[in-house]
Scaffold this active site. Structure first.
Site, PDB file in Angstrom:
ATOM      1  N   ASP A 197       4.595 -21.821 -50.417  1.00 26.81           N
ATOM      2  CA  ASP A 197       3.472 -20.436 -49.755  1.00 26.81           C
ATOM      3  C   ASP A 197       3.321 -19.689 -50.638  1.00 26.81           C
ATOM      4  O   ASP A 197       3.994 -19.586 -52.120  1.00 26.81           O
ATOM      5  CB  ASP A 197       3.735 -20.422 -48.497  1.00 26.81           C
ATOM      6  CG  ASP A 197       5.401 -19.042 -48.430  1.00 26.81           C
ATOM      7  OD1 ASP A 197       5.834 -18.877 -49.161  1.00 26.81           O
ATOM      8  OD2 ASP A 197       5.451 -19.068 -47.294  1.00 26.81           O
ATOM      9  N   SER A 198       2.216 -19.072 -49.940  1.00 30.47           N
ATOM     10  CA  SER A 198       1.953 -18.017 -50.975  1.00 30.47           C
ATOM     11  C   SER A 198       2.702 -16.729 -50.491  1.00 30.47           C
ATOM     12  O   SER A 198       2.651 -15.550 -51.674  1.00 30.47           O
ATOM     13  CB  SER A 198       0.531 -17.541 -50.940  1.00 30.47           C
ATOM     14  OG  SER A 198       0.605 -17.098 -49.510  1.00 30.47           O
ATOM     15  N   ASP A 222       4.440 -27.787 -42.259  1.00 26.54           N
ATOM     16  CA  ASP A 222       5.531 -27.566 -42.112  1.00 26.54           C
ATOM     17  C   ASP A 222       6.101 -26.779 -40.699  1.00 26.54           C
ATOM     18  O   ASP A 222       5.132 -26.086 -40.276  1.00 26.54           O
ATOM     19  CB  ASP A 222       5.992 -26.553 -43.268  1.00 26.54           C
ATOM     20  CG  ASP A 222       4.812 -24.576 -43.206  1.00 26.54           C
ATOM     21  OD1 ASP A 222       3.978 -25.205 -42.960  1.00 26.54           O
ATOM     22  OD2 ASP A 222       6.139 -24.107 -42.949  1.00 26.54           O
ATOM     23  N   CYS A 266      19.489 -44.007 -33.856  1.00 26.01           N
ATOM     24  CA  CYS A 266      18.802 -43.263 -34.135  1.00 26.01           C
ATOM     25  C   CYS A 266      19.915 -43.454 -35.887  1.00 26.01           C
ATOM     26  O   CYS A 266      20.978 -43.498 -35.400  1.00 26.01           O
ATOM     27  CB  CYS A 266      19.116 -41.785 -33.818  1.00 26.01           C
ATOM     28  SG  CYS A 266      18.850 -40.376 -34.822  1.00 26.01           S
ATOM     29  N   CYS A 275      20.655 -41.132 -38.207  1.00 26.26           N
ATOM     30  CA  CYS A 275      20.665 -39.604 -38.799  1.00 26.26           C
ATOM     31  C   CYS A 275      22.352 -40.115 -38.951  1.00 26.26           C
ATOM     32  O   CYS A 275      23.073 -40.656 -37.928  1.00 26.26           O
ATOM     33  CB  CYS A 275      20.242 -38.667 -37.823  1.00 26.26           C
ATOM     34  SG  CYS A 275      21.548 -38.255 -36.802  1.00 26.26           S
ATOM     35  N   CYS A 331      24.179 -39.513 -35.363  1.00 28.52           N
ATOM     36  CA  CYS A 331      24.459 -40.506 -34.459  1.00 28.52           C
ATOM     37  C   CYS A 331      25.056 -41.218 -34.818  1.00 28.52           C
ATOM     38  O   CYS A 331      25.563 -42.670 -33.992  1.00 28.52           O
ATOM     39  CB  CYS A 331      22.867 -40.615 -34.092  1.00 28.52           C
ATOM     40  SG  CYS A 331      21.885 -39.221 -32.931  1.00 28.52           S
ATOM     41  N   HIS A 391      20.224 -34.057 -36.930  1.00 28.09           N
ATOM     42  CA  HIS A 391      19.319 -35.272 -36.001  1.00 28.09           C
ATOM     43  C   HIS A 391      17.732 -34.925 -36.336  1.00 28.09           C
ATOM     44  O   HIS A 391      16.607 -36.077 -36.104  1.00 28.09           O
ATOM     45  CB  HIS A 391      20.004 -35.051 -34.950  1.00 28.09           C
ATOM     46  CG  HIS A 391      19.502 -35.829 -33.686  1.00 28.09           C
ATOM     47  ND1 HIS A 391      19.768 -37.008 -34.139  1.00 28.09           N
ATOM     48  CD2 HIS A 391      18.330 -35.245 -32.474  1.00 28.09           C
ATOM     49  CE1 HIS A 391      18.673 -37.713 -32.269  1.00 28.09           C
ATOM     50  NE2 HIS A 391      17.954 -36.426 -32.051  1.00 28.09           N
TER      51      HIS A 391
HETATM   52 ZN   LIG Z   1      20.186 -39.074 -34.529  1.00 30.37          ZN
END
Ligand SMILES: [Zn+2]
Length: 385
Positions: free
Chosen positions: A97-98, A271, A309, A311, A314, A340
């Protein structure tokens, strides 16, 4: 090769039921499929994660904060050490970013004049100055794939005269940022301001779009406005960019429900610190809502946070274990929770892109809204300008 090539692979349908589009943004360090969410690595790290963790969440691009890295460890030091990618061992795209948002909103002392902003460091109180030229020089030293023009953001609800003044200055600083930018392997995005005032927002959109930036940031939202006010601002600004071949980036938006509505209105990039920040507080996002993992009822729950999931949390651990880690203030809690929530957010973007690719996004909106935890109430139809 240009620093950024954006291709719209699936344009919005002609019937106006959605302005969502599928795109492909090619940058020096890799390709970003859009619509896309960028996790935030404020201090050249996504808090609690290493680069392998970040990749495993599905992230293809991250954001780093110019203001923070300028103050600590210093952009010149990062440059001497081989640039930001090398420094943090992240080989995929980075957008910086600036610094405008932090300089204007975080500094104790901040004096805006026509040439730039004088501000005080939040770390040690020392005095610093950013101008458009300096903000560009810092980002060139960091070596991000995408740099952003220096701007003067104001909170959306500011009085019209304040918004008008900051927007006009943002336009002059946009031209100076372009003139100062030298690195041919780094893309440069410009920022639209204009607050919630329709006339100022439209004027700013037209002005920034008239300049030869590689992308258009939509600034001054994701602040204190209501979702309806944000939708109105997007319904005004995006149609003005209809024929524009560049990516559109709405800065600072991060809840799945908000991302969905903004994609529907034609935004390509986002973002936010939100998914990671709430994760560190124990708020875990799951289809249809959220779990507060600090709740006592999870201490005996052997199930994963979310069935299926992929991740780290999980795949290997139970709600009971993660609930225990949070209660014991163990550092692993932050890593697992962040993995997660970012995985959930980036998977949500995958689902949105799949619906756009299949041409079914308008029909899928109720289901996607449910998944995002916002019930479908009939609101949220795209309005044409
Ligand atoms: Zn997860």
């Amino acid at each position: 090769m240009p620093a950024a090539t954006f291709t719209v692979e699936a344009p919005p349908p002609a019937d106006g039921t959605t302005r969502a589009r599928l795109g492909r943004l090619e940058l020096r360090s890799g390709v970003v499929e859009t619509p896309q969410f960028m996790p935030v690595g404020t201090n050249a790290t996504v808090k609690a994660l290493d680069p392998d963790d970040i990749k495993a969440t599905g992230a293809t691009i991250i954001l780093a904060n110019t203001y923070h890295l300028y103050l600590r460890p210093g952009h010149e030091r990062v440059e001497r050490l081989g640039g930001l990618h090398r420094f943090m061992d992240w080989d995929r795209p980075i957008l910086t970013d600036s610094g405008g948002f932090q300089v204007v909103s975080l500094g104790d002392l901040r004096v805006v004049d026509e040439d730039g902003v004088t501000f005080r460091s939040h770390i040690d109180g020392s005095t610093h100055r950013f101008t458009p030229e300096h903000a560009i020089a810092v980002q060139e030293a960091l070596g991000s794939d995408v740099a952003v023009a220096f701007d003067q953001p104001v909170v959306p609800s500011s009085p019209r005269a304040v918004v008008a003044d900051a927007t006009a200055r943002t336009h002059r600083w946009a031209e100076r940022s372009l003139a100062a930018h030298r690195r041919e392997d780094q893309a440069l995005f410009g920022i639209v301001q204009g607050g919630l005032d329709p006339e100022l927002r439209a004027e700013s959109t037209r002005f920034i779009a008239s300049l030869p930036f590689d992308g258009i940031c939509i600034g001054g939202l994701a602040g204190d406005e209501t979702p309806e006010q944000r939708d109105e601002a997007l319904d005004l600004a995006i149609p003005l960019l209809n024929a524009d071949p560049r990516p559109r980036y709405l800065m600072g938006l991060g809840s799945p429900a908000d991302l969905l509505e903004a994609v529907h209105r034609g935004v390509d990039l986002f973002d936010s610190v939100l998914p990671a920040r709430v994760a560190r507080n124990g708020q875990l996002w799951v289809p249809g809502g959220r779990l507060n993992i600090r709740n006592k009822r999870f201490l005996d729950d052997p199930a994963p946070i979310q069935d299926g999931c992929p991740c780290l949390a999980c795949r290997r651990f139970s709600r009971a274990y993660i609930a225990h880690l949070f209660r014991a203030d163990e550092l692993l809690a932050y890593r697992l929770a962040t993995c997660h929530n970012l995985t959930f957010t980036l998977d949500f973007m995958v689902r949105i892109r799949a619906a756009i690719r299949a041409g079914t996004l308008p029909a899928s909106m109720p289901e996607l809204r449910l998944r995002a935890g916002r019930s479908s109430d009939g609101a949220g139809a795209v309005k044409s300008a």
